[in-house]
Design an enzyme around this catalytic site. Structure first.
Site, PDB file in Angstrom:
ATOM      1  N   CYS A  82     -24.850  67.741  51.738  1.00 48.89           N
ATOM      2  CA  CYS A  82     -24.034  66.527  51.748  1.00 48.89           C
ATOM      3  C   CYS A  82     -23.385  66.229  50.401  1.00 48.89           C
ATOM      4  O   CYS A  82     -22.513  65.363  50.318  1.00 48.89           O
ATOM      5  CB  CYS A  82     -24.870  65.333  52.201  1.00 48.89           C
ATOM      6  SG  CYS A  82     -25.529  65.503  53.868  1.00 48.89           S
ATOM      7  N   CYS A 216     -27.181  54.199  60.656  1.00 49.10           N
ATOM      8  CA  CYS A 216     -27.120  55.648  60.448  1.00 49.10           C
ATOM      9  C   CYS A 216     -25.667  56.096  60.343  1.00 49.10           C
ATOM     10  O   CYS A 216     -24.817  55.648  61.130  1.00 49.10           O
ATOM     11  CB  CYS A 216     -27.774  56.380  61.619  1.00 49.10           C
ATOM     12  SG  CYS A 216     -29.480  55.874  61.975  1.00 49.10           S
ATOM     13  N   SER A 217     -25.380  56.976  59.395  1.00 53.73           N
ATOM     14  CA  SER A 217     -24.019  57.503  59.292  1.00 53.73           C
ATOM     15  C   SER A 217     -23.721  58.389  60.491  1.00 53.73           C
ATOM     16  O   SER A 217     -24.588  59.111  60.977  1.00 53.73           O
ATOM     17  CB  SER A 217     -23.852  58.296  57.994  1.00 53.73           C
ATOM     18  OG  SER A 217     -24.798  59.347  57.917  1.00 53.73           O
ATOM     19  N   HIS A 347     -18.948  60.193  57.716  1.00 57.31           N
ATOM     20  CA  HIS A 347     -19.602  61.150  56.828  1.00 57.31           C
ATOM     21  C   HIS A 347     -19.316  62.592  57.239  1.00 57.31           C
ATOM     22  O   HIS A 347     -20.200  63.312  57.708  1.00 57.31           O
ATOM     23  CB  HIS A 347     -21.110  60.870  56.815  1.00 57.31           C
ATOM     24  CG  HIS A 347     -21.909  61.725  55.884  1.00 57.31           C
ATOM     25  ND1 HIS A 347     -21.391  62.282  54.733  1.00 57.31           N
ATOM     26  CD2 HIS A 347     -23.217  62.133  55.942  1.00 57.31           C
ATOM     27  CE1 HIS A 347     -22.346  62.984  54.123  1.00 57.31           C
ATOM     28  NE2 HIS A 347     -23.446  62.918  54.830  1.00 57.31           N
TER      29      HIS A 347
END
Length: 397
Positions: A82, A216-217, A347
């Site tokens: 990430c 939550c992404s 994301h």
């Protein structure tokens, strides 16, 4: 080492996968073209192109960069989970600061599949075999302390970190998400623009207790880019009004501290985030007291609270109270994630760190429109990848 500046940024709107009919090279072209146009320079001036992505095939960076031009410049494929996009940005800064190049385009993109992410290398869901995964040690620590459930693995490890936060309430976790969803309502590039109350966030479907879906992404498609140049390039091309200085930047990875405690709080990155922040502060001569606006890695609401502490915004264990006090939104001490953050902006793994940089550049130039942070002069970006990398970047107008 010479000074380095970002003189152009661009990004696509972040989209739910399969919403838009495009390929990764289409989104890379859109973001890269926007960054070059923002800087007012042609692709022919670019000397190197580090390209970040996680889920596309080998040499996807070349395929994407070809859409911007066929000039023969080196293209580097970057993958750091990430933290991929911030790693590409750091490579660009190092080349320019070291005198290797005067103009580098950092590019990041991702085209993702629907559904929850697997466990960082296995691609599996709950109950997957992580023995060959690059994050096997991380999930081993989690399993020893909490067992292994059938919920998505990344939600599990962060959810279990939240369970270890004795004294942090579920309402405080939800307050992070409520803030970031509210911020994203002002951001046309965000995947979501819906506003939710704390009560609505708590009532959403549980992914892994205590985290609900709205904390939550999401999986996302999108791209972002930044043009990084030397001081000489800024002067020669009259880009002083566009230039935002990369005042300090540091990357760290896991140390013994990450695993010694057996705590998910440490396994998911607080020690390496704390170390990266300390190094970036030392490199820049700036501290958290100088920062006005922050884009940080809120992959799950609990990680925003952990990062407050890692960055020195509050004492350990006090971050829940900090978000509830309003200190991290408009009118408070800092504005954290004015873009909506990962939770609400989206994301796409290979683009996130560069999207953070783009948001901060717009903020420091006074170009952020309805989400502008008044008087912003110093910005901080924090981007992490499990297993492990943490990158902290300080930007100064």
């Amino acid at each position: 080492m010479g000074r380095t500046y970002i003189v152009g940024v661009g990004m696509t709107k972040f989209e739910k996968p399969e919403t838009r009919d495009w390929q990764y090279w289409d989104m890379a072209k859109e973001a890269g073209t926007a960054a070059l146009a923002d800087a007012g320079i042609p692709y022919e001036r670019v000397e190197h192109v580090p390209v970040g992505y996680c889920f596309q095939p080998s040499t996807a960076g070349q395929r994407a960069a070809y859409e911007l031009g066929l000039t023969g410049v080196p293209v580097y494929n970057v993958h750091n989970n990430c933290a991929t996009a911030s790693t590409a940005l750091m490579m660009a800064r190092q080349w320019v600061a070291g005198g290797i190049a005067d103009c580098v385009l950092a590019l990041g993109f991702e085209k993702m599949a629907r559904g929850a992410l697997g466990g960082g290398g296995s691609g599996g869901g709950g109950g997957a075999d992580f023995s060959a995964s690059p994050v096997a040690r991380h999930y081993g620590i989690m399993a020893a302390g909490h067992g292994f459930e059938m919920s998505p693995p990344t939600a599990q490890i962060f959810g279990n970190a939240a369970r270890e936060r004795y004294g942090t309430t579920e309402a405080q976790l939800a307050a992070v998400a409520a803030k970031n969803h509210r911020h994203s309502s002002r951001n046309p590039n965000a995947q979501f623009q819906d506003v939710y109350t704390v009560e609505e966030i708590l009532a959403a479907r549980t992914v892994h207790r205590p985290l609900t879906k709205l904390q939550c992404s999401p999986t996302s498609d999108g791209a972002a880019a930044a043009v990084v140049v030397s001081e000489r390039f800024v002067d020669e091309h009259g880009l002083g009004d566009r230039a935002v200085e990369i005042a300090g930047q540091a990357m760290t990875t896991d140390t013994e501290e990450s695993f010694a405690s057996g705590s998910c709080i440490d396994v998911v990155g607080r020690p390496m985030s704390r170390a990266a922040a300390r190094q970036a502060y030392e490199a820049s001569g700036l501290g958290i007291e100088d920062v006005d606006v922050i884009e940080l890695h809120d992959c799950f609401s609990v990680n925003e609270l952990l990062t407050y502490e890692a960055l020195g915004m509050c004492e350990e264990g006090a971050s829940g109270e900090l978000v509830e006090s309003g200190a991290t939104t408009y009118g408070g001490r800092w504005v954290v994630n004015p873009s909506g953050g990962l939770i609400s902006k989206g994301h796409p793994l290979g683009a996130t760190g560069l999207a953070q940089a783009a948001e901060l550049v717009w903020q420091l130039r006074g170009e952020a429109g309805a989400r502008q942070v008044p008087g912003a002069r110093v910005g901080l970006a924090h981007n992490i990848g499990l297993g492990g990398a943490a990158v902290v970047t300080l930007l100064r107008k």
